[in-house]
Design a protein around this motif. Structure first.
Motif, PDB file in Angstrom:
ATOM      1  N   GLN A 197      -8.495  -8.341   6.408  1.00 18.59           N
ATOM      2  CA  GLN A 197      -9.148  -7.124   5.925  1.00 18.59           C
ATOM      3  C   GLN A 197      -8.296  -6.390   4.903  1.00 18.59           C
ATOM      4  O   GLN A 197      -8.820  -5.835   3.934  1.00 18.59           O
ATOM      5  CB  GLN A 197      -9.448  -6.189   7.103  1.00 18.59           C
ATOM      6  N   ASP A 198      -6.962  -6.386   5.084  1.00 18.93           N
ATOM      7  CA  ASP A 198      -6.123  -5.658   4.136  1.00 18.93           C
ATOM      8  C   ASP A 198      -6.135  -6.312   2.759  1.00 18.93           C
ATOM      9  O   ASP A 198      -6.035  -5.620   1.733  1.00 18.93           O
ATOM     10  CB  ASP A 198      -4.694  -5.534   4.665  1.00 18.93           C
ATOM     11  N   ASP A 218      -9.503  -5.264   1.247  1.00 22.09           N
ATOM     12  CA  ASP A 218      -9.421  -3.862   0.855  1.00 22.09           C
ATOM     13  C   ASP A 218      -8.619  -3.702  -0.433  1.00 22.09           C
ATOM     14  O   ASP A 218      -8.970  -2.900  -1.310  1.00 22.09           O
ATOM     15  CB  ASP A 218      -8.769  -3.039   1.969  1.00 22.09           C
ATOM     16  N   GLY A 219      -7.531  -4.466  -0.544  1.00 19.51           N
ATOM     17  CA  GLY A 219      -6.714  -4.388  -1.752  1.00 19.51           C
ATOM     18  C   GLY A 219      -7.478  -4.816  -2.990  1.00 19.51           C
ATOM     19  O   GLY A 219      -7.350  -4.201  -4.058  1.00 19.51           O
ATOM     20  N   ASP A 253      -8.791   2.859   7.099  1.00 16.50           N
ATOM     21  CA  ASP A 253      -7.495   3.485   6.828  1.00 16.50           C
ATOM     22  C   ASP A 253      -6.933   4.140   8.088  1.00 16.50           C
ATOM     23  O   ASP A 253      -5.722   4.083   8.347  1.00 16.50           O
ATOM     24  CB  ASP A 253      -7.638   4.531   5.728  1.00 16.50           C
ATOM     25  N   ALA A 295      -5.784   1.295  10.390  1.00 15.27           N
ATOM     26  CA  ALA A 295      -4.616   0.632   9.807  1.00 15.27           C
ATOM     27  C   ALA A 295      -3.375   1.512   9.899  1.00 15.27           C
ATOM     28  O   ALA A 295      -2.256   1.006  10.053  1.00 15.27           O
ATOM     29  CB  ALA A 295      -4.897   0.266   8.355  1.00 15.27           C
ATOM     30  N   LYS A 323       0.148   0.355  11.393  1.00  9.81           N
ATOM     31  CA  LYS A 323       1.370   0.444  10.597  1.00  9.81           C
ATOM     32  C   LYS A 323       2.441   1.236  11.329  1.00  9.81           C
ATOM     33  O   LYS A 323       3.627   0.870  11.321  1.00  9.81           O
ATOM     34  CB  LYS A 323       1.057   1.093   9.253  1.00  9.81           C
ATOM     35  N   SER A 368      -2.781  -8.850  10.876  1.00  9.07           N
ATOM     36  CA  SER A 368      -3.727  -8.073  10.087  1.00  9.07           C
ATOM     37  C   SER A 368      -4.734  -7.397  11.014  1.00  9.07           C
ATOM     38  O   SER A 368      -5.111  -7.941  12.052  1.00  9.07           O
ATOM     39  CB  SER A 368      -4.458  -8.984   9.099  1.00  9.07           C
ATOM     40  N   THR A 378      -8.465  -5.507  11.749  1.00 10.78           N
ATOM     41  CA  THR A 378      -9.855  -5.395  11.309  1.00 10.78           C
ATOM     42  C   THR A 378     -10.518  -4.263  12.077  1.00 10.78           C
ATOM     43  O   THR A 378     -10.185  -4.005  13.232  1.00 10.78           O
ATOM     44  CB  THR A 378     -10.640  -6.698  11.542  1.00 10.78           C
TER      45      THR A 378
END
Length: 451
Positions: free
Chosen positions: A178-179, A182-183, A230, A233, A237, A244, A246
């Motif tokens: 997913q990251d 998203d990027g 966000d 995530a 983080k 990763s 989701t």
């Protein structure tokens, strides 16, 4: 008589100029390759300049992959045509039957020139956004098509065409995380906004992008999905999870009940080994609660955790007067009551409601019938500790707002250890504690409300 030799020399020179990008074979005495077999001009204009031509390229040529076709188009753009001096140019298309690249001269103002510039720019940007290497590009699995166009007002040129829908084929390129997706989406929006909100649909090997009104439900749902992503995530983080994350939205509020772009269910997968303890899970819930409640008043979120190969939490929103919402609030209150007195940095204390009092649909109330308290590493074998818990729970934990009900709390204690054979020793009694000691000294208290 002089026209034909001049045109022949023109074609021969064009073959030479495009030999590297198109992969034209060299003509030899043993194997002659006529220039007209590589570049065929089917229509000529003024000054012996071509207006329509078809270019054959080798399958192994640098310009053979669809996403790299711009290499050949850029070379052909340098070829003068009857409209060059007046601002015209070339538009390109691929013959689906022969695979040849067709170039057609058009005058200035032809909207296809603007479309072609947009496509050329998008090809380079998608190569950057997907981080496609030259070796990957040569595999030929990538392709970009603009499937719909709209117009926007250009400051100096007036209405010009811009993409309204894009299809990008990426084949087996790995963008499953997913990251990463998203990027790609955020990079595209930062570098290629065209007065629309881009909505993305990812399927196996293909990305569909549609431009919608920024005030539409689709656009607002996309922004809500990204906000949830966000938020989740950020928790991963902070915990430094290794996998990763989701967090797809699985349900939206119905318009008859509220705002249709407010999410009411989502699933967050944090990967393996993340948030395995109750304390860590409650910390995540508290952060989510604060953010979600601030964004949509009148909803209460409940969470269902499952720990397996990965840590997954199912989040669901309920109206504040729903029995599930009331029970969530009551459970959170009881956990706070117990943690306030018996929690600590090294002690993971938790409360679980195993049964609830029957609910009155007309006047719903969340009243626990049986609660189980896990004391973690806290030693609850001492009478003073047991008495302190019972007094604290009697004073702050138990409550029944109904005036016609008078409840008392009964306590039973359970402590257990694991035998080498795998069976569990468990001792319990009502009103007093009986223990079977183990090294971890894990204690459990069961509290029963009885009328």
């Amino acid at each position: 008589m002089r026209v034909m030799p001049a045109r022949r020399r023109f074609v021969e020179a064009l073959v030479e100029d495009t030999r590297q990008v198109a992969g034209h074979p060299r003509s030899t005495t043993a194997v002659p390759v006529p220039a007209s077999s590589r570049v065929k001009v089917s229509r000529w204009g003024a000054k012996n300049r071509p207006t329509v031509m078809d270019v054959t390229f080798a399958k192994t040529a640098p310009a053979s992959p669809p996403l790299a076709r711009g290499l050949l188009e850029k070379a052909l753009d340098q070829v003068p045509n009857p409209y060059t001096e007046s601002g015209g140019g070339w538009v390109f298309s691929t013959n689906s039957k022969t695979g040849q690249l067709r170039a057609e001269a058009v005058p200035a103002g032809d909207e296809r020139l603007h479309q072609q510039c947009e496509i050329a720019y998008l090809r380079t940007k998608f190569t950057d956004w997907f981080r496609i290497t030259p070796k990957q590009l040569a595999d030929g699995i990538y392709d970009l098509q603009v499937t719909d166009w709209t117009t926007r007002d250009h400051p100096s040129e007036g209405p010009v065409p811009v993409p309204a829908a894009i299809q990008f084929v990426f084949g087996s390129h790995n963008v499953s995380a997913q990251d990463i997706r998203d990027g790609i989406e955020r990079a595209g929006e930062a570098e290629y906004l065209r007065e629309s909100e881009w909505v993305y649909t990812w399927t196996d090997g293909t990305l569909e992008i549609n431009g919608v009104d920024p005030d539409s439900v689709e656009a607002k749902r996309k922004r809500s999905s990204r906000w949830i992503a966000d938020l989740v995530a950020g928790q991963a983080k902070a915990a430094r999870t290794k996998d990763s994350v989701t967090s797809p939205i699985t349900g939206w509020q119905e318009e008859v009940h509220g705002v249709p772009w407010v999410p009411i269910t989502f699933t967050a997968d944090f990967g393996s080994g993340a948030f395995a303890t109750g304390r860590n899970q409650r910390d995540v819930e508290n952060v989510l609660d604060d953010a979600l409640t601030a964004s949509a008043a009148g909803l209460v979120w409940a969470y269902d955790w499952s720990i397996g190969a990965t840590t997954v939490v199912e989040a669901r929103a309920f109206p504040a007067n729903h029995i599930a919402a009331l029970r969530k609030i009551e459970l959170k209150r009881l956990r706070s009551v117990v943690e306030q007195r018996f929690g600590g940095r090294r002690n993971d204390v938790d409360v679980e409601i195993t049964t609830w009092e029957p609910n009155d649909d007309e006047a719903p109330i969340a009243l626990p019938s049986q609660a189980q308290v896990r004391f973690g590493a806290l030693d609850v074998s001492k009478p003073d500790t047991r008495d302190a818990f019972e007094q604290h729970y009697d004073e702050y934990g138990h409550r029944d707002p109904r005036p016609d009900r008078h409840c008392r709390v009964h306590y039973s204690a359970v402590r257990h250890q694991q035998r080498s054979s795998g069976t569990r020793i468990q001792g319990e009694s009502l009103w007093h504690w009986r223990t079977a000691v183990r090294a971890a000294r894990v204690g459990t208290s069961q509290c029963h409300n009885r009328t």
